[in-house]
Each structure stands twice: as structure tokens, then as C-alpha cells.
Design an enzyme around this catalytic site. Structure first.
Site, PDB file in Angstrom:
ATOM      1  CG  ASN A   1       0.230   5.064  -6.129  1.00 37.83           C
ATOM      2  OD1 ASN A   1       0.784   5.037  -6.920  1.00 37.83           O
ATOM      3  ND2 ASN A   1      -0.073   3.902  -5.212  1.00 37.83           N
TER       4      ASN A   1
ATOM      5  N   GLY B   1      14.167  11.856 -13.830  1.00 35.78           N
ATOM      6  CA  GLY B   1      14.207  12.669 -12.795  1.00 35.78           C
ATOM      7  C   GLY B   1      12.808  13.196 -12.360  1.00 35.78           C
TER       8      GLY B   1
ATOM      9  N   GLY C   1       0.886  -1.269  -0.249  1.00 32.69           N
ATOM     10  CA  GLY C   1      -0.001  -0.184  -0.055  1.00 32.69           C
ATOM     11  C   GLY C   1       0.775   0.989   0.202  1.00 32.69           C
TER      12      GLY C   1
ATOM     13  CB  SER D   1       3.686   9.303 -12.159  1.00 29.29           C
ATOM     14  OG  SER D   1       2.429   9.132 -12.670  1.00 29.29           O
TER      15      SER D   1
ATOM     16  N   GLY E   1      10.175   9.334 -14.123  1.00 27.18           N
ATOM     17  CA  GLY E   1      10.669   8.042 -14.372  1.00 27.18           C
ATOM     18  C   GLY E   1      12.073   8.155 -14.333  1.00 27.18           C
TER      19      GLY E   1
ATOM     20  CG  ASN F   1       4.715   0.366  -0.100  1.00 28.87           C
ATOM     21  OD1 ASN F   1       4.711  -0.461   0.623  1.00 28.87           O
ATOM     22  ND2 ASN F   1       4.427   0.414  -1.145  1.00 28.87           N
TER      23      ASN F   1
ATOM     24  CG  ASP G   1       4.993   4.202  -2.802  1.00 31.66           C
ATOM     25  OD1 ASP G   1       4.361   5.084  -3.220  1.00 31.66           O
ATOM     26  OD2 ASP G   1       4.624   2.846  -2.836  1.00 31.66           O
TER      27      ASP G   1
ATOM     28  N   GLY H   1       6.834   0.835  -6.556  1.00 25.02           N
ATOM     29  CA  GLY H   1       7.300   1.368  -5.200  1.00 25.02           C
ATOM     30  C   GLY H   1       8.092   2.532  -5.623  1.00 25.02           C
ATOM     31  CB  ALA H   2      10.216   3.986  -8.370  1.00 22.56           C
TER      32      ALA H   2
END
Length: 330
Positions: free
Chosen positions: A168, A233, A37, A197, A230, A41, A260, A257-258
Site C-alpha cells: 500500500n 479486475g 490504516g 496495485s 482497478g 481496514n 483493502d 480502501g478498494a
């Protein structure tokens, strides 16, 4: 006991990872459970970096609920406000990577316990005693949970705390995505920091251009909007100045998880250096660039391992890159 640094709230799930990658979920014969979750995380990431986080939310009064409380507590996360309920089961997610590196997810979280966040879970003193609050959006699908989340964010903002949100987005989980849009319209203006993102900005801001998305978030009242790119950066907007930080080169095994990890790294710096939304207003662009670079470093460490939690680094592994604030800027 020292005061909490960050209260995280939102989805708290059990992630099942395959004993070995390279297979689809249907082909895996052995699984390893771990905490999952997105907000949970982040809580683990903060604890490993040396802060004192808490997880606020709901899990089942079942073996998996006990598992989550025990695993998070073992990581140093305060679970005093992670309520267990007999009314629903703990949510489960099975995650795997096939031979081409494509991720596949199988969810068992229909009407799971995470959705039962309610007004009774909102502890005003607990929230306002922390230096920051962080949340996601995936567990806020029911009206009472949405209202509770907005109240938590409002309490933190009114107390001058740093308020952070990483939605997310999981659009497939919403029967009506207009409800998610309405929720974000209520939540994001209460936030000091919003991280999206590059794939999420279109839904949230109406533009696919990161720089325009940053400006639109700032127009909502977000002091520090962030868009992660990604392996390119991240970009941030601070007092009208656009800041870009590169991602360190890395051999990615699993990108789960990146984001997080990035949030944990960024919040770690904001809490250590400033500790409140008021103090953050005095930050310089150079300072925030340093903290964002560290956040990219933490996110990069995550993708080197399979799973969202396994690669979250501990402070002792980051001594060489841990940001140090200049005395002149304090």
C-alpha cells in the site's frame, strides 16, 4: 475462546470523513471519525466476513487511541496487542472528495505512535497461533519497526502460516525511498501472498507490465503474487499459470480502501479453504480464481460508499456470491 484466524499489523489511524462529499478538505465544515490504516481496514473486513482477526500495533495513549481500540473491538477485532503509548500521538488523516471526485488527503502523522512498533511488540505465540499474518509497509519507517516486522513475518512463515503483504505504497511519506526498497526486499520473500496495485508494480518490481511483475514476484519466492487492475479486475500467478478475474460492474463513489476490501476477501477464502501455507500448495488454479472473484466482489462493494471502512460488506450481504468449495477438491 477460539484461536485467531489472522493477525494484521501496521498502520492504525483515525480517518476523518466529511459529513457530505463534494468539497475539498479546506471547505469541509463537519467531519466524522472512523478507524483507518490499511491493515486495520483489512482486519475490519475480515471480521465482517466472519473471521476472527487481531490488530497488532501501536496507537497513542490519547482519546484517538482509545477511539481506535473501541471501534476495532466493536467490529470483532482482537485488540489485546494494540498497544497504547504516551510517547507519541495517534495518527490522523482527513479525507475528502471534491466535486470532480478527486480525493484529497491531509495527514497528521509525523512521528506518530504507529511508527513505534518494536521488538517488545513481537509475541511469538500470538503470531504463530493464528492461521495467517497480514501487513502493510507505511508504518515501518524506523529501523526497529522494520526489524520487528521482518521478525513477525519470519515467525509466521516458519510456523507454516499464510503470510500476506499489501505494501500500500505511500512514497511521499518516505524521505528516502531506497529505504523502502530495502525493506520490501527483506519482507516480500517471506510472503506467501503479495498484492500490488497496477500503479505500484513499477516501484516494487521494476516493470510496468503486470504479467512481468507477477513473474518477478514469483522469482522472489512469492507463491501467490497478485496485481489488482482497478475496474479491470485482477491478475494472479499460480504455479506458472496466469489467472485473470474481472471486476463486477459498479457505480464507484470513492475508491479509497478498494484494495483493502480485495485483500480481506482473498484472505477470507484462503484461511477458510486452506488454513495454512502447506495446505495452500495443493490449491488448483480454478479454486484460486473463485476466491479472487470473491475478493473483487468485496472490493467493488467498498467503492460504492464514501470511506475505506463504511462499504466493507458483512457476510450476510454476500450470501449469493460467497464461494463454496467443491467437496471433491478438499
Amino acid at each position: 475462546m477460539p484461536p485467531l484466524d489472522v493477525v494484521c499489523f501496521g498502520e492504525t489511524l483515525v480517518d476523518f470523513l466529511p459529513a457530505a462529499p463534494g468539497q475539498r478538505v479546506r471547505e469541509v465544515s463537519a467531519w466524522h471519525p472512523c478507524s483507518g490504516g490499511s491493515p486495520a481496514n483489512v482486519a475490519v473486513g475480515l471480521a465482517r466476513l466472519g473471521l476472527r482477526p487481531a490488530m497488532l500495533g501501536v496507537v497513542g495513549a490519547d482519546e484517538f487511541g482509545h477511539f481506535l481500540r473501541e471501534r476495532l473491538a466493536a467490529e470483532g477485532v482482537d485488540v489485546s496487542h494494540l498497544r497504547q503509548t504516551p510517547e507519541a500521538r495517534t495518527g490522523l488523516v482527513f479525507i475528502s472528495l471534491d466535486a470532480r471526485g478527486e480525493r484529497s488527503f491531509t495527514f497528521f502523522r509525523t512521528r506518530s505512535a504507529e511508527f513505534l512498533l518494536g521488538h517488545a511488540d513481537v509475541d511469538e505465540a500470538f503470531v504463530q497461533d493464528a492461521k495467517a499474518v497480514h501487513c502493510g509497509s507505511n508504518s515501518l519507517q524506523w529501523p526497529e519497526a522494520r526489524d520487528a516486522a521482518v521478525r513477525i513475518l519470519g515467525l509466521a512463515r516458519d510456523a507454516g502460516r499464510i503470510v500476506c503483504c499489501d505494501p500500500n505504497l505511500r512514497l511521499h511519506a518516505w524521505e528516502d525511498t531506497s529505504e523502502l526498497k530495502g525493506l520490501l526486499a527483506r519482507m516480500l520473500p517471506l510472503c506467501t501472498v503479495v498484492k500490488l496495485s497496477e500503479e505500484e508494480i513499477g516501484f516494487v518490481t521494476g516493470t510496468e507490465v503486470p504479467e512481468e511483475a507477477l513473474a518477478r514476484l514469483a522469482g522472489m519466492g512469492v507463491a501467490l503474487p497478485v496485481v489488482t487492475l482497478g475496474d479491470r479486475g485482477a491478475v494472479l500467478l499460480w504455479k506458472g499459470e496466469r489467472l485473470h478475474v474481472p471486476a463486477p460492474p459498479v457505480q464507484a463513489v470513492d475508491t479509497t480502501g478498494a484494495g483493502d476490501g480485495f485483500v480481506a476477501g482473498l484472505l477470507h477464502g484462503l484461511v477458510r479453504w486452506y488454513g495454512s501455507a502447506d495446505a495452500l500448495r495443493g490449491a488448483s488454479g480454478d479454486e484460486l480464481t473463485v476466491l479472487a472473484q470473491f475478493a473483487c466482489e468485496v472490493g467493488a462493494r467498498v467503492v460504492e460508499r464514501l470511506g475505506a471502512v463504511e462499504g466493507l460488506p458483512r457476510a450476510e450481504a454476500l450470501v449469493q456470491v460467497m464461494p463454496v468449495r467443491s467437496p471433491a477438491s478438499r
